[in-house]
Design a protein around this motif. Structure first.
Motif, PDB file in Angstrom:
ATOM      1  N   ASP A 373       1.059  -1.153   0.022  1.00  0.00           N
ATOM      2  CA  ASP A 373      -0.307   0.207   0.162  1.00  0.00           C
ATOM      3  C   ASP A 373       0.954   1.756  -0.289  1.00  0.00           C
ATOM      4  N   ASN A 374       0.783   1.908  -1.463  1.00  0.00           N
ATOM      5  CA  ASN A 374       2.109   3.268  -1.220  1.00  0.00           C
ATOM      6  C   ASN A 374       2.977   2.806  -0.548  1.00  0.00           C
ATOM      7  N   VAL A 375       3.799   1.556  -1.466  1.00  0.00           N
ATOM      8  CA  VAL A 375       5.226   1.627  -0.081  1.00  0.00           C
ATOM      9  C   VAL A 375       6.506   2.476  -1.254  1.00  0.00           C
ATOM     10  N   ARG A 376       7.028   3.016   0.371  1.00  0.00           N
ATOM     11  CA  ARG A 376       8.472   3.551  -0.174  1.00  0.00           C
ATOM     12  C   ARG A 376       9.528   3.297   0.257  1.00  0.00           C
ATOM     13  N   PHE A 377      10.674   3.087  -0.126  1.00  0.00           N
ATOM     14  CA  PHE A 377      11.984   2.677   0.766  1.00  0.00           C
ATOM     15  C   PHE A 377      13.386   3.466  -0.895  1.00  0.00           C
ATOM     16  N   SER A 405      17.802  -4.971 -14.074  1.00  0.00           N
ATOM     17  CA  SER A 405      18.413  -5.151 -12.885  1.00  0.00           C
ATOM     18  C   SER A 405      17.869  -3.742 -12.320  1.00  0.00           C
ATOM     19  N   GLY A 406      17.802  -3.891 -10.968  1.00  0.00           N
ATOM     20  CA  GLY A 406      18.101  -2.178 -10.191  1.00  0.00           C
ATOM     21  C   GLY A 406      16.409  -2.067 -10.025  1.00  0.00           C
ATOM     22  N   ALA A 407      15.171  -2.549 -10.643  1.00  0.00           N
ATOM     23  CA  ALA A 407      14.428  -1.831 -10.668  1.00  0.00           C
ATOM     24  C   ALA A 407      13.771  -1.742  -9.422  1.00  0.00           C
ATOM     25  N   GLY A 408      13.997  -3.353  -8.496  1.00  0.00           N
ATOM     26  CA  GLY A 408      13.664  -2.983  -7.654  1.00  0.00           C
ATOM     27  C   GLY A 408      12.949  -4.308  -6.477  1.00  0.00           C
ATOM     28  N   LYS A 409      12.907  -5.772  -7.361  1.00  0.00           N
ATOM     29  CA  LYS A 409      12.832  -6.709  -7.300  1.00  0.00           C
ATOM     30  C   LYS A 409      12.718  -7.679  -6.179  1.00  0.00           C
ATOM     31  N   THR A 411      13.819  -6.241  -3.695  1.00  0.00           N
ATOM     32  CA  THR A 411      13.749  -5.424  -2.648  1.00  0.00           C
ATOM     33  C   THR A 411      12.067  -5.262  -2.132  1.00  0.00           C
ATOM     34  N   LEU A 412      12.000  -5.352  -3.084  1.00  0.00           N
ATOM     35  CA  LEU A 412      10.448  -5.572  -2.571  1.00  0.00           C
ATOM     36  C   LEU A 412      10.069  -7.039  -2.003  1.00  0.00           C
ATOM     37  N   LEU A 415      11.135  -6.673   2.139  1.00  0.00           N
ATOM     38  CA  LEU A 415      10.415  -5.948   2.421  1.00  0.00           C
ATOM     39  C   LEU A 415       8.805  -6.729   2.993  1.00  0.00           C
ATOM     40  N   LEU A 416       8.810  -7.169   1.853  1.00  0.00           N
ATOM     41  CA  LEU A 416       7.926  -8.601   2.098  1.00  0.00           C
ATOM     42  C   LEU A 416       7.935  -9.069   4.025  1.00  0.00           C
ATOM     43  N   LEU A 417       9.267  -9.441   3.401  1.00  0.00           N
ATOM     44  CA  LEU A 417       9.614 -10.559   4.601  1.00  0.00           C
ATOM     45  C   LEU A 417       9.993  -9.777   6.079  1.00  0.00           C
ATOM     46  N   ARG A 418       9.949  -8.264   5.862  1.00  0.00           N
ATOM     47  CA  ARG A 418      10.547  -7.309   7.068  1.00  0.00           C
ATOM     48  C   ARG A 418      11.890  -7.459   7.013  1.00  0.00           C
ATOM     49  N   PHE A 419      12.837  -7.895   6.124  1.00  0.00           N
ATOM     50  CA  PHE A 419      14.435  -7.463   6.966  1.00  0.00           C
ATOM     51  C   PHE A 419      14.972  -6.439   6.983  1.00  0.00           C
TER      52      PHE A 419
END
Length: 618
Positions: A373-377, A405-409, A411-412, A415-419
């Motif tokens: 939901d409107n995630v920013r990181f 590469s580097g698009a944020g895949k 990273t997403l 974030l889901l796994l809360r690393f």
């Protein structure tokens, strides 16, 4: 049998694995030491008392010697033992009892406390709590530290803290009690002799006051350099194949040698001060022994003290000099330990930045849905990775994530796994914000296979059972078969002759090929049987035939589960329910494979430009 029973009693005094609510130690060295010592106060109090008793007894032995000289000087040899015991029997038997019984009990109990309680209990308590603190740190912490430095500081924290306390109680405390006892006994003979001993102690203290802060500073620098060179060596050995592959042994030798040179220069500054301490104290002790000896002889010639008193004084002083020398020998170790402790405390005292909220509940998996939901990181930066991304994945939906590469895949997924914690917006799993539930309960419901598969240096069985520790051998074997891993596992034999599921895989699984590691990781994920599955290039290291076989098994395992797949090889995700294209940290396109091809946008361009099934870098 009796000794073993007594030993077990002392060995169970400290429980090194007793759980704590907070494992974070203080940052300052002395507070760091007290943090752990306070958890074992009884043992160290016993060492303090017993060490003081032994020190007084050691000093008392010289008083006994002097007293015996005086008794013999006044006795008649012809009267023999009967005459000597008749006149002084009670006093002599008292001396013998103290030497044979009291001294034995004090030393034996001190050895039991030190060797059976402190060494196995306290040392490992510090190491365990250091590990517990570090293991709870975020991925950012480990990304910023080399594993060699982390391991060095965790292990040396226990060794240095334990060694410091043993040195302080067995050497420094012993020396303090012995010195005060010596001062008291000699002063009782003659205040002038006591005055010389007092002057000795004062000058010793002034020398220590000058050198200790300087030595402590350089000891800390030396410990830091020691961690640095340990880190460089560990990094080199862990990547030895890369070094040999690119024939960079000489370059690496220069890098390692540079580390040794830095350590050597720091060590030399440290040891110069240690040499200064030892030389200064050697001159002081020589001067004071000569002065006390001359004064004792002068008093004897005047008839003011007895022959036994001269023997007692010189013996006591020579013993004190030997102990001061021993303490200076320990001074080096004490300062090194303080430096090592401070070096470890700098790391171990770092707060855990990614923690559960107080009273955070377990994640309740009502349905395996995911919502960004409107995630920013942006990894702490102002911008650059994920900006205002929103994505809803329904329960049982299979979604592919696509992007350059580097698009944020990846990273997403992290974030889901809360690393990491989002810097803006929120992520919901089954309607619950991942920041509001316990991290372990969140990850328990997510099975993942990564592209860079790393296995633990344990057996195949242990690695697969990480998916579900209570699984049966039959369930484990079935998972391995579905991952197409049972064939090569049956043929495995490690260097110690362990076979099949008992064979060890080496550090990070280096003894297996990339495809074999990938299949073990897939078996581990299948055994976990989580309601949400995440694949980050799950079949990148597999050949086409094995991939096709695994894909069939995965299709069956995916039924009823929510699936998120990241892939550069677009052919592996074309059949999924929906594909999401990320570009510049935002969702640029989404839809089925056919719809995206027809649209003629980024996905269609990537599909057209693939060579061998992989996305071109630009």
């Amino acid at each position: 049998m009796i000794f073993r029973s007594i030993s077990r009693l002392f060995e169970s005094w400290i429980d090194p694995f007793r759980p704590r609510d907070n494992y974070r130690p203080p940052e300052k060295a002395l507070a760091f030491v007290w943090h752990f010592v306070s958890q074992a106060k009884g043992a160290f109090l016993a060492m303090l008392v017993l060490g003081g008793v032994v020190a007084m007894l050691e000093a008392g032995l010289f008083w006994f010697t002097g007293r015996l000289v005086d008794l013999l000087d006044g006795a008649t040899p012809a009267a023999g033992w009967a005459g000597l015991l008749g006149d002084h029997g009670l006093e002599i038997l008292g001396m013998a009892f103290i030497v044979l019984v009291v001294r034995f009990l004090a030393i034996a109990l001190g050895a039991l406390v030190e060797e059976q309680t402190v060494v196995p209990g306290f040392f490992n308590m510090v190491r365990w709590q250091a590990h517990a603190q570090v293991s709870r740190q975020s991925l950012t912490f480990f990304n910023n530290e080399s594993s060699g430095r982390v391991v060095s500081r965790v292990w040396s924290a226990g060794q240095a803290t334990g060694d410091l306390m043993v040195s302080l109680l067995q050497v420094v405390w012993f020396m303090l009690v012995y010195t005060m006892t010596t001062l008291t006994l000699i002063s009782s003979l003659d205040l002038r002799l006591g005055g010389i001993v007092a002057a000795w102690i004062v000058v010793f203290g002034l020398i220590a006051r000058y050198f200790v802060p300087r030595v402590r500073k350089h000891a800390r620098e030396t410990a830091d350099m020691s961690s640095m060179i340990n880190g460089r060596l560990t990094d080199s050995y862990a990547n030895i194949q890369t070094l040999k592959l690119f024939s960079r042994e000489e370059d690496n030798d220069r890098f390692i040698r540079d580390g040794f040179e830095q350590f050597r220069r720091t060590l030399i500054r440290f040891t110069r001060h240690l040499t200064g301490v030892r030389a200064s104290l050697a001159f002081l002790s020589g001067l004071m022994i000569t002065a006390i000896g001359a004064m004792a002889i002068e008093l004897w010639m005047r008839g003011e003290i007895t022959t036994g008193s001269v023997a007692f004084t010189l013996g006591l002083v020579l013993r004190m000099n030997m102990l001061l020398g021993r303490m200076m020998g320990q001074f080096n170790a004490v300062m090194r330990n303080i430096g090592t402790i401070q070096n470890s405390a700098d790391m171990l005292a770092a707060p855990v930045t990614l923690i559960d909220k107080p009273g955070a509940p377990e994640l309740v998996m009502r349905e395996p849905s995911i919502r960004f939901d409107n995630v920013r990181f942006n990894y702490g930066r102002e911008a650059g990775v994920i900006e205002g991304l929103s994505l809803a994945i329904g329960a049982g939906e299979r979604v592919g994530i696509v992007g350059r590469s580097g698009a944020g895949k990846s990273t997403l997924v992290n974030l889901l796994l809360r690393f990491y914690d989002v810097q803006g917006g929120r992520i919901l799993v089954s309607g619950q914000d991942v920041r509001d539930v316990k991290q372990e309960s969140l990850r328990k419901h997510i099975g993942m296979v990564t592209q860079d598969t790393a296995l633990l240096n344990r057996s195949i069985r242990d690695n697969i059972l990480f998916g579900r520790g209570d699984a049966s051998d039959q369930a484990m074997a079935q998972a391995a078969a579905e991952a197409e891993a049972d064939g090569f596992i049956a043929d495995l034999v490690d260097h110690k002759g362990r076979k099949a599921y008992d064979a060890h895989v080496g550090e990070r699984g280096v003894k297996l090929s990339g495809g074999q590691r990938q299949r073990v990781a897939i078996a581990r994920m299948l055994l976990k049987d989580a309601p949400i599955l995440v694949f980050d290039e799950p079949t990148s290291a597999l050949d086409s035939e094995v991939e096709a076989a695994i894909q069939q098994n995965l299709e069956r395992q995916m039924r009823g589960k929510t699936v998120l797949v990241i892939a550069h090889r677009l052919s592996t995700i074309a059949h999924l329910d929906r594909l999401v294209v990320i570009d510049g940290g935002r969702i640029a396109e989404e839809g089925s494979h056919e719809a995206l091809i027809a649209r003629g946008g980024i996905y269609a361009d990537l599909w057209a430009r693939q060579s061998g099934g992989f996305i071109a870098p630009d």
